[in-house]
Design a protein around this motif. Structure first.
Motif, short mmCIF file in Angstrom:
data_model
loop_
_atom_site.label_atom_id
_atom_site.label_comp_id
_atom_site.label_asym_id
_atom_site.label_seq_id
_atom_site.Cartn_x
_atom_site.Cartn_y
_atom_site.Cartn_z
N PHE A 25 0.96 -1.18 0.05
CA PHE A 25 -0.05 0.02 -0.16
C PHE A 25 0.88 1.22 0.03
CE2 PHE A 25 -2.80 -3.31 1.67
CZ PHE A 25 -4.21 -2.81 1.05
N ILE A 26 0.67 2.18 -1.08
CA ILE A 26 1.26 3.30 -1.06
C ILE A 26 0.52 4.45 -0.90
CG2 ILE A 26 3.19 4.70 -2.51
CD1 ILE A 26 3.96 2.12 -3.72
N VAL A 27 0.47 5.50 -0.09
CA VAL A 27 -0.31 6.48 0.22
C VAL A 27 -1.95 6.00 0.37
CG1 VAL A 27 -1.01 8.87 -0.17
CG2 VAL A 27 1.36 7.97 -0.86
N GLY A 28 -1.85 4.75 0.94
CA GLY A 28 -3.20 3.88 1.05
C GLY A 28 -3.89 3.36 -0.05
N GLU A 29 -3.02 3.34 -1.09
CA GLU A 29 -3.68 2.62 -2.15
C GLU A 29 -2.62 1.37 -2.66
OE1 GLU A 29 -4.12 5.53 -5.28
OE2 GLU A 29 -5.22 6.64 -4.31
N ALA A 30 -3.32 0.58 -3.32
CA ALA A 30 -2.61 -0.71 -3.85
C ALA A 30 -3.25 -1.24 -5.06
CB ALA A 30 -2.56 -1.91 -2.77
N GLU A 31 -2.48 -1.67 -6.12
CA GLU A 31 -2.89 -2.18 -7.25
C GLU A 31 -2.62 -3.65 -7.25
OE1 GLU A 31 -1.91 -2.26 -12.11
OE2 GLU A 31 -1.53 -0.19 -10.75
N VAL A 32 -3.95 -4.30 -7.27
CA VAL A 32 -4.07 -5.81 -7.23
C VAL A 32 -5.08 -6.31 -8.18
CG1 VAL A 32 -3.58 -6.01 -4.63
CG2 VAL A 32 -5.69 -5.75 -5.43
N GLU A 33 -4.95 -7.59 -8.56
CA GLU A 33 -5.92 -8.24 -9.35
C GLU A 33 -7.46 -7.90 -8.87
OE1 GLU A 33 -5.17 -12.16 -10.30
OE2 GLU A 33 -3.09 -12.03 -10.70
N ASP A 34 -8.40 -8.07 -9.75
CA ASP A 34 -9.81 -7.68 -9.45
C ASP A 34 -10.05 -8.77 -8.35
OD1 ASP A 34 -10.09 -5.49 -11.13
OD2 ASP A 34 -10.77 -6.54 -12.67
N GLU A 35 -10.13 -9.93 -8.37
CA GLU A 35 -10.39 -11.01 -7.54
C GLU A 35 -9.89 -11.00 -6.17
OE1 GLU A 35 -11.04 -15.95 -7.68
OE2 GLU A 35 -9.14 -15.11 -8.52
N LEU A 36 -8.61 -10.42 -6.13
CA LEU A 36 -8.02 -10.19 -4.86
C LEU A 36 -8.44 -8.93 -4.09
CD1 LEU A 36 -5.92 -10.90 -2.48
CD2 LEU A 36 -4.21 -9.59 -3.87
N GLY A 37 -8.74 -7.92 -5.12
CA GLY A 37 -9.41 -6.83 -4.56
C GLY A 37 -10.74 -7.07 -3.91
N ARG A 38 -11.62 -7.73 -4.65
CA ARG A 38 -12.99 -7.89 -4.05
C ARG A 38 -13.06 -8.97 -2.76
NH1 ARG A 38 -13.56 -8.65 -9.61
NH2 ARG A 38 -13.32 -10.75 -9.58
N TYR A 39 -12.27 -9.78 -2.55
CA TYR A 39 -11.91 -10.61 -1.36
C TYR A 39 -11.36 -9.55 -0.30
CZ TYR A 39 -10.13 -14.13 1.86
OH TYR A 39 -9.70 -14.75 3.06
N MET A 40 -10.52 -8.86 -0.40
CA MET A 40 -10.05 -7.91 0.39
C MET A 40 -10.96 -6.89 1.00
SD MET A 40 -6.08 -7.00 -1.01
CE MET A 40 -5.93 -5.90 0.53
N VAL A 41 -11.86 -6.59 0.01
CA VAL A 41 -13.17 -5.68 0.60
C VAL A 41 -14.02 -6.58 1.38
CG1 VAL A 41 -15.13 -4.46 -0.45
CG2 VAL A 41 -12.71 -3.95 -1.43
N ALA A 42 -14.53 -7.49 0.77
CA ALA A 42 -15.28 -8.40 1.42
C ALA A 42 -15.10 -8.68 2.75
CB ALA A 42 -15.63 -9.74 0.60
N HIS A 43 -13.68 -9.15 3.11
CA HIS A 43 -13.14 -9.35 4.46
C HIS A 43 -12.53 -8.23 5.16
CE1 HIS A 43 -13.64 -13.41 2.34
NE2 HIS A 43 -13.84 -13.64 3.59
N LYS A 44 -13.08 -7.03 4.81
CA LYS A 44 -12.70 -5.83 5.34
C LYS A 44 -11.22 -5.48 5.59
CE LYS A 44 -17.28 -5.52 7.90
NZ LYS A 44 -18.12 -5.41 6.65
N LEU A 45 -10.53 -5.99 4.50
CA LEU A 45 -8.96 -5.73 4.81
C LEU A 45 -8.53 -4.61 4.04
CD1 LEU A 45 -7.76 -9.42 3.80
CD2 LEU A 45 -7.87 -8.25 6.03
N ALA A 46 -9.70 -4.14 3.01
CA ALA A 46 -9.39 -2.83 2.35
C ALA A 46 -10.89 -2.27 2.16
CB ALA A 46 -8.72 -3.31 0.83
#
Length: 56
Positions: A25-46
Motif C-alpha cells: 500500500f502506497i499512500v493508502g492505495e494498492a494495485e491488485v488483481e480484481d479477484e484479490l481486491g474483491r476478497y480484500m473488500v469483502a473481508h474488510k482488509l481494504a
C-alpha cells in the motif's frame, strides 16, 4: 479470518495451505488483481473505491 473453504482453488497449494500474497500500500492505495481486491473488500482488509474497484 476466512477459512480455506472461502479461498479460490488457485489460492491454495497442493498441501491445502493458503498461498501468501504481498500487497504494498502506497499512500493508502494498492494495485491488485480484481479477484484479490474483491476478497480484500469483502473481508474488510481494504475499502472499495469507485476508481479502482467499480461495482459490477
Amino acid at each position: 479470518m476466512a477459512g480455506q473453504a472461502d479461498l479460490p482453488a488457485h489460492w491454495v497449494t497442493d498441501a491445502n495451505e493458503p498461498v501468501q500474497f504481498t500487497v504494498d500500500f502506497i499512500v493508502g492505495e494498492a494495485e491488485v488483481e480484481d479477484e484479490l481486491g474483491r476478497y480484500m473488500v469483502a473481508h474488510k482488509l481494504a475499502k472499495r473505491t469507485k476508481l479502482l474497484l467499480p461495482s459490477t
